[in-house]
Design a protein around this motif. Structure first.
Motif, PDB file in Angstrom:
ATOM      1  N   ARG A 134       0.834  -1.209   0.000  1.00 12.50           N
ATOM      2  CA  ARG A 134       0.000   0.000   0.000  1.00 12.50           C
ATOM      3  C   ARG A 134       0.866   1.255   0.000  1.00 12.50           C
ATOM      4  N   VAL A 135       1.915   1.216   0.825  1.00  9.23           N
ATOM      5  CA  VAL A 135       2.784   2.390   0.933  1.00  9.23           C
ATOM      6  C   VAL A 135       3.477   2.668  -0.405  1.00  9.23           C
ATOM      7  N   ALA A 136       3.882   1.598  -1.086  1.00  9.79           N
ATOM      8  CA  ALA A 136       4.493   1.773  -2.412  1.00  9.79           C
ATOM      9  C   ALA A 136       3.492   2.393  -3.378  1.00  9.79           C
ATOM     10  N   ALA A 137       2.259   1.903  -3.349  1.00 10.69           N
ATOM     11  CA  ALA A 137       1.232   2.455  -4.236  1.00 10.69           C
ATOM     12  C   ALA A 137       0.940   3.907  -3.889  1.00 10.69           C
ATOM     13  N   GLY A 138       0.934   4.200  -2.602  1.00  7.40           N
ATOM     14  CA  GLY A 138       0.663   5.570  -2.177  1.00  7.40           C
ATOM     15  C   GLY A 138       1.703   6.555  -2.685  1.00  7.40           C
ATOM     16  N   ALA A 139       2.941   6.071  -2.821  1.00  6.98           N
ATOM     17  CA  ALA A 139       3.999   6.951  -3.324  1.00  6.98           C
ATOM     18  C   ALA A 139       3.699   7.396  -4.754  1.00  6.98           C
TER      19      ALA A 139
ATOM     20  N   GLY B 194      -0.109  19.324  -6.830  1.00  7.27           N
ATOM     21  CA  GLY B 194      -0.198  20.188  -5.658  1.00  7.27           C
ATOM     22  C   GLY B 194      -0.636  19.511  -4.375  1.00  7.27           C
ATOM     23  N   LEU B 195      -0.832  18.211  -4.430  1.00  5.30           N
ATOM     24  CA  LEU B 195      -1.302  17.493  -3.245  1.00  5.30           C
ATOM     25  C   LEU B 195      -0.168  17.228  -2.259  1.00  5.30           C
ATOM     26  N   THR B 196      -0.436  17.463  -0.975  1.00  5.30           N
ATOM     27  CA  THR B 196       0.478  17.070   0.103  1.00  5.30           C
ATOM     28  C   THR B 196      -0.306  16.244   1.104  1.00  5.30           C
ATOM     29  N   VAL B 197       0.211  15.083   1.443  1.00  6.08           N
ATOM     30  CA  VAL B 197      -0.449  14.245   2.443  1.00  6.08           C
ATOM     31  C   VAL B 197       0.560  13.949   3.547  1.00  6.08           C
ATOM     32  N   ARG B 198       0.231  14.333   4.761  1.00  8.06           N
ATOM     33  CA  ARG B 198       1.118  14.118   5.893  1.00  8.06           C
ATOM     34  C   ARG B 198       0.343  13.522   7.055  1.00  8.06           C
ATOM     35  N   GLY B 199       1.043  12.752   7.892  1.00  6.09           N
ATOM     36  CA  GLY B 199       0.373  12.129   9.021  1.00  6.09           C
ATOM     37  C   GLY B 199       1.162  12.295  10.291  1.00  6.09           C
ATOM     38  N   ALA B 200       0.496  12.037  11.401  1.00  5.82           N
ATOM     39  CA  ALA B 200       1.136  12.174  12.705  1.00  5.82           C
ATOM     40  C   ALA B 200       0.451  11.255  13.705  1.00  5.82           C
ATOM     41  N   LEU B 201       1.237  10.770  14.652  1.00  7.39           N
ATOM     42  CA  LEU B 201       0.672  10.055  15.788  1.00  7.39           C
ATOM     43  C   LEU B 201       0.267  11.098  16.821  1.00  7.39           C
TER      44      LEU B 201
ATOM     45  N   GLY C  35      -1.420   5.164   6.744  1.00  5.56           N
ATOM     46  CA  GLY C  35      -2.592   6.032   6.645  1.00  5.56           C
ATOM     47  C   GLY C  35      -2.400   7.115   5.588  1.00  5.56           C
ATOM     48  N   GLU C  36      -1.190   7.668   5.521  1.00  3.99           N
ATOM     49  CA  GLU C  36      -0.908   8.651   4.477  1.00  3.99           C
ATOM     50  C   GLU C  36      -1.114   8.050   3.087  1.00  3.99           C
TER      51      GLU C  36
END
Lengths: 365, 365, 365, 365
Positions: free
Chosen positions: D140-145, D153-160, D344-345
């Motif tokens: 999933r993470v590879a696909a998300g990249a 212009g999209l930025t996707v960031r995550g945090a605990l 999640g990102e």
């Protein structure tokens, strides 16, 4: 909405270009507990494999399949058992030789997808057709080898029944001859081998090509597969066959001939059989009535056009809008219909496996 | 996985049985801002409507369509504009007369879906075929009338080109004659009317039936619709046509004839046109190469089998496992291929609208 | 790719706007042989119906359902039996009163979908929200009434467990009280009625609104429904609940509380039961582990935001780009969470019916 | 109906088990012409990779990605450009060590999918969870990249934002700190590192585990993505997040807190901005109104339960129906919520890419 997937419950997603490092497929929805071997898959791939006779492309691809997921190995070291998880199959490309395509990289080859592909994407993979290449069908054949195992008692066999103006003699039909080592054509008629050989040699030497008709027959299909409206079994067969490269027509049972018949001639009568089950007295329907299987053999035929890669110069244009004359060199099949036989079998096996799972699960209209 | 839906972005879900209170469809995915009138839909329904001549079933259905959702009315009181929300269309059944079917409620009519339907569901709607009835196609024709509006500049027309052993003369082709009031056959050949009339009168009087071949042509289809593998335009056309009742074969362009040709004969050459755009010099491909439209007219043909409802007794079995002889009375079309013309047009319009939206949105392989 | 359909094998396509002539749905994939009555559906619709108390919108809609297809009537004149064909349900709109919306037709109401809807479509159905209206949920509730019948032994019940800052007392939980005629809130706690009444009366009189939390519990769900990756049962429940108007959060079992726990506290232990089957000693998981049902009750909760239609002026802009102050008159629910209870039940019933059919049919990963 | 695919136009099909030779995914529907590098994908995989600190599983997997199809290489030797054909990504498994699982091969670990998986398939892949393993999320993470590149212009960031009973201080939020080398937790609050370290060390040493809350924020999401009914943007986000292993709750914007608020408190007001475009004065909605994006940042949070692999003996049963006490040794994450951040990102990026393509293509309700 999938561009590279076929099937609904038995879903096959193929990937890979003819000139990339590999190609393959992911089979999603195969039930757990189905036993198969690498040899099962390899056997079907070998039937489709190029380079086996002078009548098919001389590209040399071993087409060795790897199974990357979806199975547990058995103790015998050979049998693999499906786990119900996605089955990933991979075949590495070996003999790519993309320079063959160099000179026509900017030309639209007549009869090929070059122009329409460019109209769609605005670009071309000039290295040999990209996804339009028939190499993609190796993945289908591999998937079909698994699909054959899904339906208990299913047999799917195919035959070349016509090549250009030459047709087989149905009275001579011998299924056992199809895979005979002296039969480079998948013809069921032993007498046709010399006819087809002479005919195709002449065409091949002339740098030309010719079309063919292929017939696929599935036996052991349970009655009741399909649906009355938009999940018709024959509808999905038509879609599957038409998805094979160069196919221009599909028919079931009597097919186009049915248009010439009267109701008396075309409808299959029934009588109770000795086993207490209804028996059809003929199979003009090709095993499908109202979109649902009857239990009779499912019979589908498709027409394959002549490959458009020929040595005769053809008028065309190039990507810069210039008139050009195109000669398609390279290693091509003079009759792509021959290798379409195992591909057609694979597609029919996949469609039936899919509908078998749909029927087993849900009974809905 | 939908049993009663066709299309991917332009999705049509039909519902209703021949002997229930109504039938209809929901069109999901039609873009907003498309103007249409009830008369647009009614016009197509009237072309398909039964009871118009002695050559089609005498069932009398006004087939009045109601639009229940998905539009805002314009000030002119006639034009409806789509809002992008689902369009619900309903047609009430009027002339059901289900007693006609009483005597064969427990028999499996040869050539009909009775047996396969029973094998699937374990029950029958004995009142006239349930979803297998051709009345369902009224919903398709209504949806097709909207689909025609989705693609700017699209024209979809159809013609009956063969009836049993009789064929039209292509040299006489006149599109304007198709909907002529003296043409009960949707034939494009004025000279064929008397031939078909005499032929079908004899068949009708004998209580028999006959098959037909229908050709549908779409003009104004942009180049680039479709995809190279499993979302091929011709694949979806094959599926759509094969989903029409009684269809047993589908072909695109040269179709089965292509199998008899050489590469030189079959491939369409190109030259730059005076307008600076590539021109095809022929259209053997029927407007589709490698699964993608070329911009040339899309040409599809399909074979319709003879209706299996005939007055000649046929051998069959009943639901209790007894041998019976079946005679199918009731009001039937002696050649269902005739009314298949507007249905085929509707299906092709829906497929092209669907691919048009797919192309507009996403460019993917 | 469907914008107006939910479910995969048990597929519900809804249609209709709040201010059009009717709304309804088509259920595709319901198995044949399921008995239901109009009263079954009407009962659920009546539970959701507006105008029943001062705590819900005063719009008066009888919400009488018609079943147009997909059934055969039984001899008792009441029971309908599904045939496996699409079930078409229709509810006519009666009390539309679209003038209520006149003055805000060009304003973007804060908290409503007005602005985002306009950004998507470039137009608005100013007559009351179009498809964004909660009237669409009547079709869901009707479909849910059928879904409840698909899974033998299934019970789906819901309750309002919090309203704004007020919560029920779980020790008082009484399922039988939910549909009590003196319970306008679907609360399971009889002691909460006066608390909620006083609280909501104050909010209502202030022209304000408040949010709520709803809990839905399904009992009789067989173990084994769902899948480990992208057809997880809880994934589809999350999607279904989030599709309900005004829902902003969904949780299963312990939900967000699970984030605060240790592994010892959260995992449900097991022991063999007296019936020789594994028993869970707790149900923190809410009946789903790894995306697959455990056989324990499936417990889902969702948060409903306060309706954004309030009498306090709010700052906004209009379609012409002008700053405006918006007051939303009309007949609105001061706490839309109340009527979300039967809707949540319907959605959970549909999801479970869908997965039940998927499981019955296919076992695949 | 896909068990191992997510997305509709941007479709990701993952395959592979934790103890097979490899895992990977096929991305179908990625538009042509998008440039990326192997390093782009590897960067995201490295963020998710196990073995980086004492707070995550000590399994050592290099997680090197191979791109097998769907691209043409650029002259710089690094950049790959998508061709619109399926992108096949593969990651080989290296450190499988399946003996760790030997002793619990026949036990149902409490809190794990063991029992429900067995109820579904009737078999288990005892080598470590099969498809239920979190190793699948590498795909999933590879696909998300790739997905991140699809929307300009999209930025996707995550945090605990919470671990067990400990929460971050929002006033300290610093996006730049998330990927700091001294931050093993993806926390945005530098002051929280020592708190989380001490807390998790204690839990880890006790052989226990703890849950977490993760927040993902997407900026640069165009207004108008989503649909009003069953293709809601937040609905698909809820489904995507709930599909991540161990997730038990999902919320958008104010989420469950919204249930406690009044309409005045919760609705986001608007005013015209200096740039002549409407501006939201707050973002309680989390960027989604009525299922459609507003142009504000999309904010989603999800709750991750504590991993159920703990050293404390827990009561359970085994496959033979015997009561057993289970201790789960092996290499596990004491807080799986940490590594859920890049996952999640990736999921949010995939959902937004999918809806971006849907919106670009079709405007339908």
């Amino acid at each position: 909405m999938s561009h590279n997937t076929f099937g609904h419950l038995f879903r096959v997603t193929t990937w890979g270009e003819s000139h990339g490092p590999a190609l393959g497929c992911v089979i999603d929805g195969c039930p757990p507990g189905i036993a198969f071997t690498l040899a099962d898959i390899q056997h079907e791939l070998d039937r489709r494999r190029p380079g086996k006779s002078r009548f098919v492309t001389q590209r040399r691809e071993p087409d060795r399949v790897k199974v990357l997921s979806g199975f547990v190995p058995a103790d015998d070291g050979e049998t693999l058992t499906t786990t119900g998880t996605p089955i990933s199959l991979m075949i590495e490309n070996v003999d790519q030789r993309s320079k063959d395509y160099g000179e026509i990289a900017r030309q639209f080859r007549p009869g090929h997808a070059d122009y329409s592909y460019f109209a769609k994407y605005g670009l071309r993979d000039h290295r040999g057709g990209g996804r339009s290449s028939a190499r993609e069908t190796a993945a289908r054949v591999a998937a079909g080898a698994i699909a054959r195992k899904v339906v208990p008692g299913l047999t799917v066999r195919g035959a070349l029944v016509a090549m250009g103006e030459k047709e087989i003699e149905r009275a001579n039909w011998d299924w056992d001859f199809i895979d005979d080592q002296d039969n480079p054509f998948f013809t069921p008629d032993p007498a046709s081998v010399s006819v087809f050989s002479d005919y195709l040699d002449a065409i091949r030497k002339a740098g030309s090509s010719v079309g063919a008709v292929v017939e696929i027959v599935a036996e052991g299909v349970p009655a009741g597969l399909g649906a009355p409206i938009y999940a018709k079994l024959d509808q999905d067969i038509a879609s599957a066959m038409m998805s094979i490269n160069a196919v221009k027509g599909v028919e079931i049972g009597n097919g186009f001939e049915a248009a010439r018949l009267t109701g008396e001639e075309n409808a299959d009568e029934m009588r109770m059989g000795n086993d207490g089950r209804p028996q059809f007295l003929s199979n003009h329907a090709g095993g499908v009535l109202g979109g649902i299987s009857t239990g009779e053999p499912v019979v589908a035929r498709f027409a394959v056009k002549p490959t458009s890669s020929i040595l005769t110069p053809r008028r065309s244009v190039d990507i810069d809008g210039r008139d050009v004359d195109v000669i398609t060199k390279g290693r091509h099949d003079p009759c792509v219909g021959i290798r379409a036989v195992p591909i057609g079998e694979a597609m029919l096996a996949c469609v039936i496996a899919d509908h078998y799972l749909r029927h087993r699960g849900q009974i809905g209209g």
